[in-house]
Design a protein around this motif. Sequence first.
Motif, mmCIF file in Angstrom:
data_model
loop_
_atom_site.group_PDB
_atom_site.id
_atom_site.type_symbol
_atom_site.label_atom_id
_atom_site.label_comp_id
_atom_site.label_asym_id
_atom_site.label_seq_id
_atom_site.Cartn_x
_atom_site.Cartn_y
_atom_site.Cartn_z
ATOM 1 N N MET A 26 1.850 -1.776 -5.516
ATOM 2 C CA MET A 26 1.401 -2.005 -4.156
ATOM 3 C C MET A 26 1.928 -0.918 -3.232
ATOM 4 S SD MET A 26 -0.354 -4.040 -2.294
ATOM 5 C CE MET A 26 -0.602 -3.720 -0.597
ATOM 6 N N THR A 27 3.205 -0.580 -3.361
ATOM 7 C CA THR A 27 3.788 0.472 -2.527
ATOM 8 C C THR A 27 3.032 1.782 -2.722
ATOM 9 O OG1 THR A 27 5.958 -0.569 -2.560
ATOM 10 C CG2 THR A 27 5.901 1.765 -2.033
ATOM 11 N N ALA A 28 2.689 2.097 -3.963
ATOM 12 C CA ALA A 28 1.963 3.338 -4.242
ATOM 13 C C ALA A 28 0.589 3.324 -3.577
ATOM 14 C CB ALA A 28 1.818 3.529 -5.751
ATOM 15 N N ALA A 29 -0.081 2.182 -3.596
ATOM 16 C CA ALA A 29 -1.408 2.082 -2.968
ATOM 17 C C ALA A 29 -1.308 2.281 -1.453
ATOM 18 C CB ALA A 29 -2.034 0.730 -3.283
ATOM 19 N N ILE A 30 -0.272 1.715 -0.853
ATOM 20 C CA ILE A 30 -0.064 1.888 0.593
ATOM 21 C C ILE A 30 0.200 3.357 0.902
ATOM 22 C CG2 ILE A 30 1.494 1.412 2.525
ATOM 23 C CD1 ILE A 30 1.834 -1.418 1.355
ATOM 24 N N GLN A 31 1.115 3.955 0.132
ATOM 25 C CA GLN A 31 1.465 5.358 0.375
ATOM 26 C C GLN A 31 0.254 6.275 0.198
ATOM 27 O OE1 GLN A 31 4.199 6.102 1.843
ATOM 28 N NE2 GLN A 31 4.928 4.017 1.622
ATOM 29 N N GLU B 159 -8.371 0.279 2.877
ATOM 30 C CA GLU B 159 -7.843 0.558 1.535
ATOM 31 C C GLU B 159 -6.588 -0.278 1.267
ATOM 32 O OE1 GLU B 159 -9.239 2.452 -0.908
ATOM 33 O OE2 GLU B 159 -10.919 2.534 0.490
ATOM 34 N N ILE B 160 -5.748 -0.402 2.269
ATOM 35 C CA ILE B 160 -4.538 -1.227 2.119
ATOM 36 C C ILE B 160 -4.939 -2.687 1.910
ATOM 37 C CG2 ILE B 160 -2.499 -2.099 3.341
ATOM 38 C CD1 ILE B 160 -2.307 0.769 4.597
ATOM 39 N N ALA B 161 -5.927 -3.153 2.666
ATOM 40 C CA ALA B 161 -6.397 -4.538 2.511
ATOM 41 C C ALA B 161 -6.936 -4.774 1.107
ATOM 42 C CB ALA B 161 -7.463 -4.850 3.559
ATOM 43 N N LYS B 162 -7.662 -3.799 0.555
ATOM 44 C CA LYS B 162 -8.182 -3.926 -0.814
ATOM 45 C C LYS B 162 -7.038 -4.063 -1.805
ATOM 46 C CE LYS B 162 -12.367 -1.192 -0.379
ATOM 47 N NZ LYS B 162 -12.963 0.107 -0.703
ATOM 48 N N ALA B 163 -5.991 -3.268 -1.606
ATOM 49 C CA ALA B 163 -4.835 -3.320 -2.511
ATOM 50 C C ALA B 163 -4.108 -4.657 -2.417
ATOM 51 C CB ALA B 163 -3.873 -2.170 -2.199
ATOM 52 N N MET B 164 -4.259 -5.332 -1.281
ATOM 53 C CA MET B 164 -3.575 -6.622 -1.080
ATOM 54 C C MET B 164 -4.369 -7.799 -1.633
ATOM 55 S SD MET B 164 -1.984 -6.045 2.724
ATOM 56 C CE MET B 164 -1.031 -7.586 2.735
ATOM 57 N N GLN B 165 -5.590 -7.572 -2.086
ATOM 58 C CA GLN B 165 -6.387 -8.660 -2.643
ATOM 59 C C GLN B 165 -5.840 -9.054 -4.011
ATOM 60 O OE1 GLN B 165 -8.690 -10.068 -0.659
ATOM 61 N NE2 GLN B 165 -8.183 -8.475 0.816
ATOM 62 N N GLY B 166 -5.808 -10.342 -4.286
ATOM 63 C CA GLY B 166 -5.400 -10.821 -5.605
ATOM 64 C C GLY B 166 -3.893 -10.852 -5.826
ATOM 65 N N ASN B 167 -3.115 -10.681 -4.770
ATOM 66 C CA ASN B 167 -1.668 -10.814 -4.902
ATOM 67 C C ASN B 167 -1.146 -11.456 -3.623
ATOM 68 O OD1 ASN B 167 -0.958 -8.724 -2.893
ATOM 69 N ND2 ASN B 167 -1.818 -7.314 -4.383
ATOM 70 N N VAL C 278 1.554 -10.123 -1.871
ATOM 71 C CA VAL C 278 2.432 -9.149 -1.239
ATOM 72 C C VAL C 278 2.263 -9.197 0.277
ATOM 73 C CG1 VAL C 278 2.849 -6.661 -0.969
ATOM 74 C CG2 VAL C 278 2.481 -7.624 -3.238
ATOM 75 N N LYS C 279 3.384 -9.084 0.968
ATOM 76 C CA LYS C 279 3.361 -9.012 2.426
ATOM 77 C C LYS C 279 3.744 -7.602 2.831
ATOM 78 C CE LYS C 279 4.394 -13.863 3.072
ATOM 79 N NZ LYS C 279 5.176 -14.869 3.734
ATOM 80 N N ILE C 280 3.227 -7.161 3.967
ATOM 81 C CA ILE C 280 3.568 -5.823 4.438
ATOM 82 C C ILE C 280 4.244 -5.887 5.802
ATOM 83 C CG2 ILE C 280 1.775 -4.639 3.110
ATOM 84 C CD1 ILE C 280 0.140 -4.470 5.741
ATOM 85 N N ALA C 281 5.006 -4.842 6.083
ATOM 86 C CA ALA C 281 5.657 -4.696 7.378
ATOM 87 C C ALA C 281 5.034 -3.493 8.083
ATOM 88 C CB ALA C 281 7.154 -4.473 7.185
ATOM 89 N N VAL C 282 4.681 -3.688 9.334
ATOM 90 C CA VAL C 282 4.052 -2.650 10.138
ATOM 91 C C VAL C 282 4.966 -2.363 11.329
ATOM 92 C CG1 VAL C 282 2.045 -2.083 11.569
ATOM 93 C CG2 VAL C 282 1.742 -3.445 9.483
ATOM 94 N N GLN D 59 4.384 3.119 10.691
ATOM 95 C CA GLN D 59 4.903 2.985 9.335
ATOM 96 C C GLN D 59 4.442 1.639 8.768
ATOM 97 O OE1 GLN D 59 7.314 3.945 11.940
ATOM 98 N NE2 GLN D 59 6.535 5.955 11.395
ATOM 99 N N ILE D 60 3.957 1.680 7.532
ATOM 100 C CA ILE D 60 3.567 0.451 6.826
ATOM 101 C C ILE D 60 4.277 0.465 5.478
ATOM 102 C CG2 ILE D 60 1.690 -0.882 5.814
ATOM 103 C CD1 ILE D 60 -0.169 0.314 7.907
#
Length: 108
Positions: A1-6, A33-41, A43-47, A103-104
């Motif tokens: 997930m971190t890699a997808a965000i980066q 793109e970040i939202a797509k990476a968050m589908q099916g898990n 994971v929470k993100i910090a903005v 920063q995300i």
Amino acid sequence: MTAAIQQALQQSPITFTTESAELSEKSKTALGEIAKAMQGNDVKIAVATHAGYPDAEKSKALSEKRAEAITAALEGAGVAKDRVKTEATGNEKAQGDKALDTQITVAQ
């Protein structure tokens, strides 16, 4: 997930123009793109958003609007609001051009 965000942020960093909380089309694409990476898990993100006004209250208000714009874009792409933790820092952590960047990260 971190890699997808980066990867999404490298292709299109989430930035704002001076005195604005309006997301650019590139920023909206990156958030998609970040939202797509968050589908099916779960994971929470910090903005973390910033604003560089010398006036602390004005900076805090604009950085809060920026955080709301990002959260709304992610919600529109299917991410539940409770999966996005925002930190509107105003001018506490970034000034000048750095205050235009967001920063995300994966939330701990």
